[in-house]
Design a protein around this motif. Structure first.
Motif, PDB file in Angstrom:
ATOM      1  N   GLU A  50       0.806  -1.215  -0.015  1.00 50.48           N
ATOM      2  CA  GLU A  50      -0.061  -0.025  -0.023  1.00 50.48           C
ATOM      3  C   GLU A  50       1.064   1.224   0.181  1.00 50.48           C
ATOM      4  O   GLU A  50       2.203   1.001   0.218  1.00 50.48           O
ATOM      5  CB  GLU A  50      -0.975  -0.130   1.125  1.00 50.48           C
ATOM      6  CG  GLU A  50      -1.762  -1.178   1.472  1.00 50.48           C
ATOM      7  CD  GLU A  50      -2.669  -1.159   2.612  1.00 50.48           C
ATOM      8  OE1 GLU A  50      -2.375  -0.637   3.512  1.00 50.48           O
ATOM      9  OE2 GLU A  50      -3.574  -2.070   2.426  1.00 50.48           O
ATOM     10  N   THR A  51       0.313   2.529  -0.372  1.00 52.21           N
ATOM     11  CA  THR A  51       1.126   3.687  -0.369  1.00 52.21           C
ATOM     12  C   THR A  51       1.814   3.952   1.019  1.00 52.21           C
ATOM     13  O   THR A  51       1.158   3.911   2.087  1.00 52.21           O
ATOM     14  CB  THR A  51       0.219   4.722  -0.658  1.00 52.21           C
ATOM     15  OG1 THR A  51      -0.339   4.586  -2.029  1.00 52.21           O
ATOM     16  CG2 THR A  51       1.033   6.128  -0.726  1.00 52.21           C
ATOM     17  N   PRO A  52       3.050   3.978   1.264  1.00 61.18           N
ATOM     18  CA  PRO A  52       3.777   4.223   2.233  1.00 61.18           C
ATOM     19  C   PRO A  52       3.443   5.591   3.146  1.00 61.18           C
ATOM     20  O   PRO A  52       3.040   6.344   2.445  1.00 61.18           O
ATOM     21  CB  PRO A  52       5.160   4.194   2.128  1.00 61.18           C
ATOM     22  CG  PRO A  52       5.539   3.634   0.546  1.00 61.18           C
ATOM     23  CD  PRO A  52       4.073   3.758   0.081  1.00 61.18           C
ATOM     24  N   THR A  53       3.676   5.424   4.306  1.00 66.02           N
ATOM     25  CA  THR A  53       3.471   6.762   5.209  1.00 66.02           C
ATOM     26  C   THR A  53       5.017   7.043   5.716  1.00 66.02           C
ATOM     27  O   THR A  53       5.733   6.254   5.989  1.00 66.02           O
ATOM     28  CB  THR A  53       2.538   6.694   6.399  1.00 66.02           C
ATOM     29  OG1 THR A  53       2.924   5.651   7.010  1.00 66.02           O
ATOM     30  CG2 THR A  53       1.196   6.373   5.696  1.00 66.02           C
ATOM     31  N   HIS A  61      16.064  12.114  11.311  1.00 62.26           N
ATOM     32  CA  HIS A  61      15.536  10.528  11.140  1.00 62.26           C
ATOM     33  C   HIS A  61      14.176  10.525  10.695  1.00 62.26           C
ATOM     34  O   HIS A  61      13.317  11.395  11.043  1.00 62.26           O
ATOM     35  CB  HIS A  61      15.838   9.864  12.297  1.00 62.26           C
ATOM     36  CG  HIS A  61      17.296   9.875  12.620  1.00 62.26           C
ATOM     37  ND1 HIS A  61      17.616  10.683  13.433  1.00 62.26           N
ATOM     38  CD2 HIS A  61      18.203   8.964  12.444  1.00 62.26           C
ATOM     39  CE1 HIS A  61      19.098  10.252  13.626  1.00 62.26           C
ATOM     40  NE2 HIS A  61      19.357   9.290  12.988  1.00 62.26           N
ATOM     41  N   LYS A  62      13.726   9.520   9.767  1.00 63.29           N
ATOM     42  CA  LYS A  62      12.406   9.581   9.363  1.00 63.29           C
ATOM     43  C   LYS A  62      12.168   7.918   9.136  1.00 63.29           C
ATOM     44  O   LYS A  62      13.086   7.168   9.300  1.00 63.29           O
ATOM     45  CB  LYS A  62      12.092  10.038   8.154  1.00 63.29           C
ATOM     46  CG  LYS A  62      12.731   9.598   6.802  1.00 63.29           C
ATOM     47  CD  LYS A  62      12.290  10.310   5.884  1.00 63.29           C
ATOM     48  CE  LYS A  62      13.193  10.062   4.491  1.00 63.29           C
ATOM     49  NZ  LYS A  62      12.707  10.686   3.561  1.00 63.29           N
ATOM     50  N   THR A  63      10.932   7.682   9.276  1.00 60.28           N
ATOM     51  CA  THR A  63      10.639   6.046   9.227  1.00 60.28           C
ATOM     52  C   THR A  63       9.634   5.876   8.141  1.00 60.28           C
ATOM     53  O   THR A  63       8.526   6.703   8.052  1.00 60.28           O
ATOM     54  CB  THR A  63       9.750   5.555  10.554  1.00 60.28           C
ATOM     55  OG1 THR A  63      10.752   5.726  11.517  1.00 60.28           O
ATOM     56  CG2 THR A  63       9.163   4.209  10.506  1.00 60.28           C
ATOM     57  N   VAL A  64       9.739   4.926   7.270  1.00 58.87           N
ATOM     58  CA  VAL A  64       8.684   4.972   6.052  1.00 58.87           C
ATOM     59  C   VAL A  64       8.019   3.478   6.656  1.00 58.87           C
ATOM     60  O   VAL A  64       8.782   2.312   6.648  1.00 58.87           O
ATOM     61  CB  VAL A  64       9.630   4.608   4.879  1.00 58.87           C
ATOM     62  CG1 VAL A  64       8.402   4.326   3.786  1.00 58.87           C
ATOM     63  CG2 VAL A  64      10.439   6.001   4.573  1.00 58.87           C
ATOM     64  N   ILE A  65       6.720   3.339   6.462  1.00 60.62           N
ATOM     65  CA  ILE A  65       5.891   2.314   6.901  1.00 60.62           C
ATOM     66  C   ILE A  65       5.129   1.922   5.879  1.00 60.62           C
ATOM     67  O   ILE A  65       4.200   2.876   5.122  1.00 60.62           O
ATOM     68  CB  ILE A  65       5.143   2.530   8.157  1.00 60.62           C
ATOM     69  CG1 ILE A  65       5.915   2.964   9.449  1.00 60.62           C
ATOM     70  CG2 ILE A  65       4.336   1.379   8.535  1.00 60.62           C
ATOM     71  CD1 ILE A  65       5.028   3.632  10.501  1.00 60.62           C
ATOM     72  N   ALA A  66       5.152   0.793   5.480  1.00 59.98           N
ATOM     73  CA  ALA A  66       4.241   0.387   4.017  1.00 59.98           C
ATOM     74  C   ALA A  66       3.712  -1.285   4.483  1.00 59.98           C
ATOM     75  O   ALA A  66       4.356  -1.826   5.225  1.00 59.98           O
ATOM     76  CB  ALA A  66       5.229   0.318   2.875  1.00 59.98           C
ATOM     77  N   ARG A  67       2.454  -1.183   4.048  1.00 59.64           N
ATOM     78  CA  ARG A  67       1.926  -2.626   4.332  1.00 59.64           C
ATOM     79  C   ARG A  67       1.533  -3.159   3.238  1.00 59.64           C
ATOM     80  O   ARG A  67       1.229  -2.747   2.351  1.00 59.64           O
ATOM     81  CB  ARG A  67       0.531  -2.343   5.161  1.00 59.64           C
ATOM     82  CG  ARG A  67       0.653  -1.797   6.684  1.00 59.64           C
ATOM     83  CD  ARG A  67      -0.740  -1.332   7.156  1.00 59.64           C
ATOM     84  NE  ARG A  67      -0.691  -0.591   8.478  1.00 59.64           N
ATOM     85  CZ  ARG A  67      -1.321  -0.647   9.391  1.00 59.64           C
ATOM     86  NH1 ARG A  67      -2.648  -1.590   9.447  1.00 59.64           N
ATOM     87  NH2 ARG A  67      -0.932  -0.004  10.644  1.00 59.64           N
ATOM     88  N   LYS A  68       1.636  -4.525   3.484  1.00 56.97           N
ATOM     89  CA  LYS A  68       1.536  -5.453   2.104  1.00 56.97           C
ATOM     90  C   LYS A  68       0.076  -6.249   2.383  1.00 56.97           C
ATOM     91  O   LYS A  68       0.136  -7.133   3.516  1.00 56.97           O
ATOM     92  CB  LYS A  68       2.359  -6.273   1.830  1.00 56.97           C
ATOM     93  CG  LYS A  68       2.465  -6.976   0.539  1.00 56.97           C
ATOM     94  CD  LYS A  68       3.514  -7.585   0.004  1.00 56.97           C
ATOM     95  CE  LYS A  68       3.619  -8.073  -1.197  1.00 56.97           C
ATOM     96  NZ  LYS A  68       4.889  -8.560  -1.801  1.00 56.97           N
ATOM     97  N   PRO A  69      -0.924  -6.151   1.912  1.00 58.59           N
ATOM     98  CA  PRO A  69      -2.191  -6.429   2.113  1.00 58.59           C
ATOM     99  C   PRO A  69      -2.065  -8.212   1.829  1.00 58.59           C
ATOM    100  O   PRO A  69      -1.286  -8.828   1.216  1.00 58.59           O
ATOM    101  CB  PRO A  69      -3.334  -6.108   1.281  1.00 58.59           C
ATOM    102  CG  PRO A  69      -2.705  -5.265   0.091  1.00 58.59           C
ATOM    103  CD  PRO A  69      -1.179  -5.141   0.556  1.00 58.59           C
TER     104      PRO A  69
END
Length: 69
Positions: A50-53, A61-69
């Protein structure tokens, strides 16, 4: 996966300014330009995520979160 932003080290705002920390880091990381140019949305979305946040953890620093359905 995590990411970081080195622009805070440069007084001029460019990633690879006169700052000795950046010079040292770039000398040990030959693909640093490609790392900063990486489009996370463009890489993760086509392979089923899904589109990362992106969340900012601190000024550098930053964190990229992406979910895979």
């Amino acid at each position: 996966m995590s990411s970081f932003d080195l622009e805070k080290f440069s007084e001029r705002g460019d990633r690879f300014g006169e700052n000795s920390k950046l010079t040292l880091l770039k000398s040990t990381e030959p693909y640093l330009d490609e790392y900063f140019a990486l489009d996370m949305d463009g890489e993760l979305t086509p392979i089923g995520f899904e589109t990362p946040t992106t969340d900012i953890n601190s000024p550098g620093h930053k964190t990229v979160i992406a979910r895979k359905p």
